[in-house]
Write a protein that holds these residues in place. Structure first.
Motif, PDB file in Angstrom:
ATOM      1  N   VAL A  14      -9.576  -2.678   6.201  1.00 13.18           N
ATOM      2  CA  VAL A  14      -8.643  -2.447   5.092  1.00 13.18           C
ATOM      3  C   VAL A  14      -8.611  -3.652   4.161  1.00 13.18           C
ATOM      4  O   VAL A  14      -8.602  -3.515   2.939  1.00 13.18           O
ATOM      5  N   GLY A  15      -8.662  -4.869   4.751  1.00  7.18           N
ATOM      6  CA  GLY A  15      -8.623  -6.095   3.947  1.00  7.18           C
ATOM      7  C   GLY A  15      -9.720  -6.108   2.904  1.00  7.18           C
ATOM      8  O   GLY A  15      -9.480  -6.430   1.738  1.00  7.18           O
TER       9      GLY A  15
ATOM     10  N   VAL B  71      -5.734   5.613   5.209  1.00  8.87           N
ATOM     11  CA  VAL B  71      -6.871   5.428   4.309  1.00  8.87           C
ATOM     12  C   VAL B  71      -6.414   5.515   2.858  1.00  8.87           C
ATOM     13  O   VAL B  71      -5.723   6.443   2.460  1.00  8.87           O
ATOM     14  N   GLY B  72      -6.757   4.516   2.095  1.00  8.07           N
ATOM     15  CA  GLY B  72      -6.473   4.560   0.654  1.00  8.07           C
ATOM     16  C   GLY B  72      -5.079   4.101   0.257  1.00  8.07           C
ATOM     17  O   GLY B  72      -4.827   3.830  -0.910  1.00  8.07           O
TER      18      GLY B  72
ATOM     19  N   PRO C 167       1.133  -8.832   4.018  1.00 10.51           N
ATOM     20  CA  PRO C 167       1.169  -7.894   5.143  1.00 10.51           C
ATOM     21  C   PRO C 167       1.800  -6.547   4.775  1.00 10.51           C
ATOM     22  O   PRO C 167       1.475  -5.518   5.374  1.00 10.51           O
ATOM     23  N   GLU C 168       2.698  -6.580   3.778  1.00 10.80           N
ATOM     24  CA  GLU C 168       3.366  -5.360   3.336  1.00 10.80           C
ATOM     25  C   GLU C 168       2.384  -4.376   2.696  1.00 10.80           C
ATOM     26  O   GLU C 168       2.587  -3.162   2.738  1.00 10.80           O
ATOM     27  N   VAL C 169       1.358  -4.934   2.057  1.00  8.98           N
ATOM     28  CA  VAL C 169       0.395  -4.101   1.329  1.00  8.98           C
ATOM     29  C   VAL C 169      -0.469  -3.303   2.285  1.00  8.98           C
ATOM     30  O   VAL C 169      -0.819  -2.156   2.034  1.00  8.98           O
TER      31      VAL C 169
ATOM     32  N   ARG D  47      -2.861  -0.647  -6.834  1.00  9.54           N
ATOM     33  CA  ARG D  47      -2.963   0.053  -8.113  1.00  9.54           C
ATOM     34  C   ARG D  47      -1.585   0.143  -8.787  1.00  9.54           C
ATOM     35  O   ARG D  47      -1.425  -0.129  -9.962  1.00  9.54           O
ATOM     36  N   LYS D  48      -0.576   0.476  -7.950  1.00 10.79           N
ATOM     37  CA  LYS D  48       0.796   0.637  -8.466  1.00 10.79           C
ATOM     38  C   LYS D  48       1.334  -0.656  -9.065  1.00 10.79           C
ATOM     39  O   LYS D  48       2.087  -0.633 -10.036  1.00 10.79           O
TER      40      LYS D  48
END
Ligand code: ATP
Length: 286
Positions: free
Chosen positions: A148-149, A96-97, A89-91, A104-105
């Motif tokens: 988003v998922g 957008v993006g 859920p944190e992600v 990626r990080k």
């Protein structure tokens, strides 16, 4: 002959007994065999066999059974950096993006080190808790119907497939709902080793109770009338977390027995020789 190979990724000071995990010896052995064995092969063997190291594993099962414990212990056992831990859920981020950027990080340090050092790079472990929150079957509207998922799953797939040549990553996904996870993520080359971490059996429960009462026992705070094996027998369907809770509850009953109502100043004397006994565990069970 059991000496670790020179290229060993097993931390030299690692001791299995110190892990503080009860009832999961078989699961741990399976993870080792299926997910890390290739990393401790003698130099050159992996190339000779033409195989690739496992890049991802999925631990699934009911809450509180030790999935997080195992994932963290894997990190300690392997000569790996402190694992990066992220929670599904944190992600998710409504901008957008941003969610894709978060993914990626996660991989950026490992990618950078691999570029610089190749196979000499250390192992990077990424622990992804509540994976189902972001990696639901695509098109199912994970991420609150924002779509988003879907893009998070795509980004994760891109990263996992992109690290084809990277040998320095291990992604450990965790979920209570394996059936919710997008199948594409569970294929070979991705989160390919799947292991259920189920509720402990009676033997496992005894081990877990021993772990959580170890300190008390050592310090003679656990009354001798406390029968761990009997408690294990009577706690069918308890998870590790619930067994831990049981011990904590028993302790607070003991504490309450020792302090006299209305005293605050005298507490330290009251509890100096406190013991946790059978009745405290009975109360806790109730
Ligand atoms: P969730 O799915 O809710 O995240 P989890 O399976 O990751 O749960 P953990 O966070 O690993 O569960 O366990 C919570 C706590 O319960 C641990 O910190 C530990 O105190 C205790 N516990 C759970 N399983 C075990 C076990 N097998 N041995 C010893 N302690 C355990």
């Amino acid at each position: 002959s059991r000496r670790p190979a020179a290229n060993s990724i097993i931390a030299p000071d690692f001791k299995f007994e110190d892990m503080g995990i009860g009832g999961l010896d078989k699961e741990f052995a399976t993870i080792f065999r299926r997910a890390f064995a290739s990393r401790v092969f003698p130099p050159g063997l992996v190339e000779k066999l033409g195989i690739q190291h496992v890049k991802g594993i999925l631990l699934y099962g009911p809450p509180g059974t030790g999935k997080t414990l195992i994932a963290r212990q894997i990190g300690k056992m392997l000569n790996a950096r402190e694992p990066k831990v992220i929670n599904g859920p944190e992600v998710l981020n409504k901008f957008v993006g941003q969610s894709e950027e978060n993914i990626r990080k996660l991989f950026a340090d490992a990618e950078k080190e691999y570029k610089e050092k190749g196979d000499e790079s250390g192992l990077h472990i990424i622990i992804f808790d509540e994976l189902d929150a972001v990696c639901k079957q695509r098109g199912s509207g994970a991420g609150g119907g924002t779509g988003v998922g879907d893009s998070v799953v795509n980004q994760l797939l891109a990263k996992l497939d992109g690290v084809d040549q990277l040998n320095n990553i291990l992604l450990i996904g965790m979920t209570n709902r394996k059936d919710m996870i997008d199948d594409a993520l569970l294929r070979p080359g991705r989160l390919e080793v799947h292991l259920e971490i189920a509720l402990p059996d009676e033997h496992g429960r005894a081990q877990i109770l021993k772990i959580h009462t170890h300190r008390m026992q050592q310090n003679k705070v656990l009354d001798r009338d406390v029968d761990i094996l009997e408690l294990a027998h009577r706690t069918k369907n308890f998870s590790g977390a619930e067994l831990n809770g049981l011990v904590k509850a028993a302790t607070s009953f003991a504490f309450n027995r020792h302090i006299k109502v209305g005293t605050v100043a005298g507490i330290s004397d009251d509890v100096a020789d406190m013991k946790v006994n059978k009745t405290d565990f009975e109360n806790a069970l109730e």
